[in-house]
Design a protein around this motif. Structure first.
Motif, PDB file in Angstrom:
ATOM      1  N   LYS A   4      70.310   8.049 -53.062  1.00 28.82           N
ATOM      2  CA  LYS A   4      69.943   8.640 -54.115  1.00 28.82           C
ATOM      3  C   LYS A   4      68.569   8.063 -54.539  1.00 28.82           C
ATOM      4  N   SER A   5      68.241   6.688 -54.032  1.00 24.74           N
ATOM      5  CA  SER A   5      67.200   5.831 -54.316  1.00 24.74           C
ATOM      6  C   SER A   5      65.880   6.506 -53.786  1.00 24.74           C
ATOM      7  N   ALA A   6      66.093   7.288 -52.601  1.00 22.91           N
ATOM      8  CA  ALA A   6      64.681   7.671 -52.132  1.00 22.91           C
ATOM      9  C   ALA A   6      64.338   8.944 -52.730  1.00 22.91           C
ATOM     10  N   ILE A   7      65.059   9.300 -53.907  1.00 22.30           N
ATOM     11  CA  ILE A   7      64.455  10.671 -54.503  1.00 22.30           C
ATOM     12  C   ILE A   7      63.980  10.351 -55.819  1.00 22.30           C
ATOM     13  N   THR A   8      62.566  10.788 -56.109  1.00 22.73           N
ATOM     14  CA  THR A   8      61.960  10.656 -57.308  1.00 22.73           C
ATOM     15  C   THR A   8      61.891  12.054 -58.147  1.00 22.73           C
ATOM     16  N   GLU A   9      61.724  12.154 -59.356  1.00 23.04           N
ATOM     17  CA  GLU A   9      61.466  13.386 -59.984  1.00 23.04           C
ATOM     18  C   GLU A   9      59.915  13.378 -60.675  1.00 23.04           C
ATOM     19  N   VAL A  10      59.615  14.515 -60.502  1.00 19.95           N
ATOM     20  CA  VAL A  10      57.945  14.543 -61.014  1.00 19.95           C
ATOM     21  C   VAL A  10      58.043  15.711 -61.688  1.00 19.95           C
ATOM     22  N   ASN A  11      57.309  15.836 -62.872  1.00 18.38           N
ATOM     23  CA  ASN A  11      57.221  17.067 -63.557  1.00 18.38           C
ATOM     24  C   ASN A  11      58.810  17.905 -63.484  1.00 18.38           C
ATOM     25  N   GLY A  12      59.956  17.514 -63.687  1.00 15.93           N
ATOM     26  CA  GLY A  12      61.084  18.129 -63.434  1.00 15.93           C
ATOM     27  C   GLY A  12      61.494  18.670 -61.960  1.00 15.93           C
ATOM     28  N   LYS A  13      60.739  18.131 -61.125  1.00 15.18           N
ATOM     29  CA  LYS A  13      61.045  18.507 -59.525  1.00 15.18           C
ATOM     30  C   LYS A  13      61.195  17.341 -58.686  1.00 15.18           C
ATOM     31  N   GLU A  14      62.317  17.494 -58.156  1.00 12.39           N
ATOM     32  CA  GLU A  14      62.672  16.250 -57.089  1.00 12.39           C
ATOM     33  C   GLU A  14      62.099  16.296 -56.032  1.00 12.39           C
ATOM     34  N   ILE A  15      61.435  15.033 -55.565  1.00 11.50           N
ATOM     35  CA  ILE A  15      60.568  14.894 -54.377  1.00 11.50           C
ATOM     36  C   ILE A  15      60.863  13.824 -53.634  1.00 11.50           C
ATOM     37  N   ASP A  62      78.770   8.918 -54.274  1.00  5.26           N
ATOM     38  CA  ASP A  62      78.723   7.601 -53.419  1.00  5.26           C
ATOM     39  C   ASP A  62      77.092   7.092 -53.334  1.00  5.26           C
ATOM     40  N   ASN A  63      76.357   7.405 -54.558  1.00  7.49           N
ATOM     41  CA  ASN A  63      74.872   7.168 -54.203  1.00  7.49           C
ATOM     42  C   ASN A  63      74.108   7.850 -53.253  1.00  7.49           C
ATOM     43  N   LYS A  64      74.998   8.977 -52.604  1.00 10.85           N
ATOM     44  CA  LYS A  64      74.069   9.856 -51.890  1.00 10.85           C
ATOM     45  C   LYS A  64      73.902  11.205 -52.490  1.00 10.85           C
ATOM     46  N   VAL A  65      72.881  11.849 -51.850  1.00 11.20           N
ATOM     47  CA  VAL A  65      72.728  13.142 -52.567  1.00 11.20           C
ATOM     48  C   VAL A  65      72.577  14.233 -51.462  1.00 11.20           C
ATOM     49  N   GLU A  66      73.241  15.309 -51.609  1.00 13.66           N
ATOM     50  CA  GLU A  66      73.073  16.301 -50.583  1.00 13.66           C
ATOM     51  C   GLU A  66      71.689  17.309 -50.839  1.00 13.66           C
ATOM     52  N   ILE A  67      71.282  17.286 -49.602  1.00  9.21           N
ATOM     53  CA  ILE A  67      69.664  18.161 -49.516  1.00  9.21           C
ATOM     54  C   ILE A  67      70.183  19.510 -48.988  1.00  9.21           C
ATOM     55  N   LYS A  68      69.853  20.468 -49.874  1.00  3.91           N
ATOM     56  CA  LYS A  68      70.065  21.684 -49.643  1.00  3.91           C
ATOM     57  C   LYS A  68      68.836  22.385 -49.046  1.00  3.91           C
ATOM     58  N   ASP A  69      67.668  21.934 -49.412  1.00  2.00           N
ATOM     59  CA  ASP A  69      66.291  22.606 -49.095  1.00  2.00           C
ATOM     60  C   ASP A  69      65.444  21.477 -49.241  1.00  2.00           C
ATOM     61  N   GLY A  70      64.364  21.775 -48.321  1.00  2.40           N
ATOM     62  CA  GLY A  70      63.076  20.882 -48.454  1.00  2.40           C
ATOM     63  C   GLY A  70      62.988  20.147 -47.265  1.00  2.40           C
ATOM     64  N   LEU A  71      64.030  19.780 -46.694  1.00  2.00           N
ATOM     65  CA  LEU A  71      64.026  18.654 -45.420  1.00  2.00           C
ATOM     66  C   LEU A  71      64.750  19.282 -44.255  1.00  2.00           C
ATOM     67  N   LYS A  72      64.296  18.966 -43.096  1.00  2.00           N
ATOM     68  CA  LYS A  72      65.096  19.572 -41.976  1.00  2.00           C
ATOM     69  C   LYS A  72      65.627  18.052 -40.986  1.00  2.00           C
ATOM     70  N   LEU A  73      66.622  18.381 -40.319  1.00  2.00           N
ATOM     71  CA  LEU A  73      67.128  17.148 -39.521  1.00  2.00           C
ATOM     72  C   LEU A  73      65.934  16.795 -38.639  1.00  2.00           C
ATOM     73  N   GLY A  74      65.957  15.592 -38.882  1.00  3.89           N
ATOM     74  CA  GLY A  74      64.948  14.770 -37.851  1.00  3.89           C
ATOM     75  C   GLY A  74      63.656  14.268 -38.821  1.00  3.89           C
ATOM     76  N   ASP A  75      63.529  14.976 -40.071  1.00  4.14           N
ATOM     77  CA  ASP A  75      62.423  14.257 -40.813  1.00  4.14           C
ATOM     78  C   ASP A  75      62.620  12.808 -40.981  1.00  4.14           C
ATOM     79  N   LYS A  76      61.514  12.410 -41.384  1.00  7.51           N
ATOM     80  CA  LYS A  76      61.448  10.722 -41.282  1.00  7.51           C
ATOM     81  C   LYS A  76      61.294  10.577 -42.799  1.00  7.51           C
TER      82      LYS A  76
END
Length: 70
Positions: A19-30, A52-66
């Motif tokens: 969860k700590s890797a996610i930031t909200e900007v203008n109502g959008k998560e980045i 558990d301080n983890k967030v499911e990614i539904k869209d925007g990233l793909k496996l292997g993105d750093k």
């Protein structure tokens, strides 16, 4: 000879990031990602379940993105 079409079900298995890797900007998560040349950029994401301080990614990233975690 007849051809048979076999239906295959594609299953998407979501993945989670801290969860700590996610930031909200203008109502959008980045998140910030780094490409193979070490260049960092912003990536908009769509999230799902939080647990558990983890967030499911539904869209925007793909496996292997750093993803930059801190």
């Amino acid at each position: 000879m007849k051809h048979r079409i076999i239906s295959r079900k594609v299953i998407f298995i979501p993945f989670r990031i801290p969860k700590s890797a996610i930031t909200e900007v203008n109502g959008k998560e980045i998140v910030y990602v780094e490409n193979e040349d070490g260049i960092r950029s912003v990536q908009y994401i769509e999230t799902g379940l939080h647990a558990d301080n983890k967030v499911e990614i539904k869209d925007g990233l793909k496996l292997g993105d750093k993803v930059i975690l801190e």
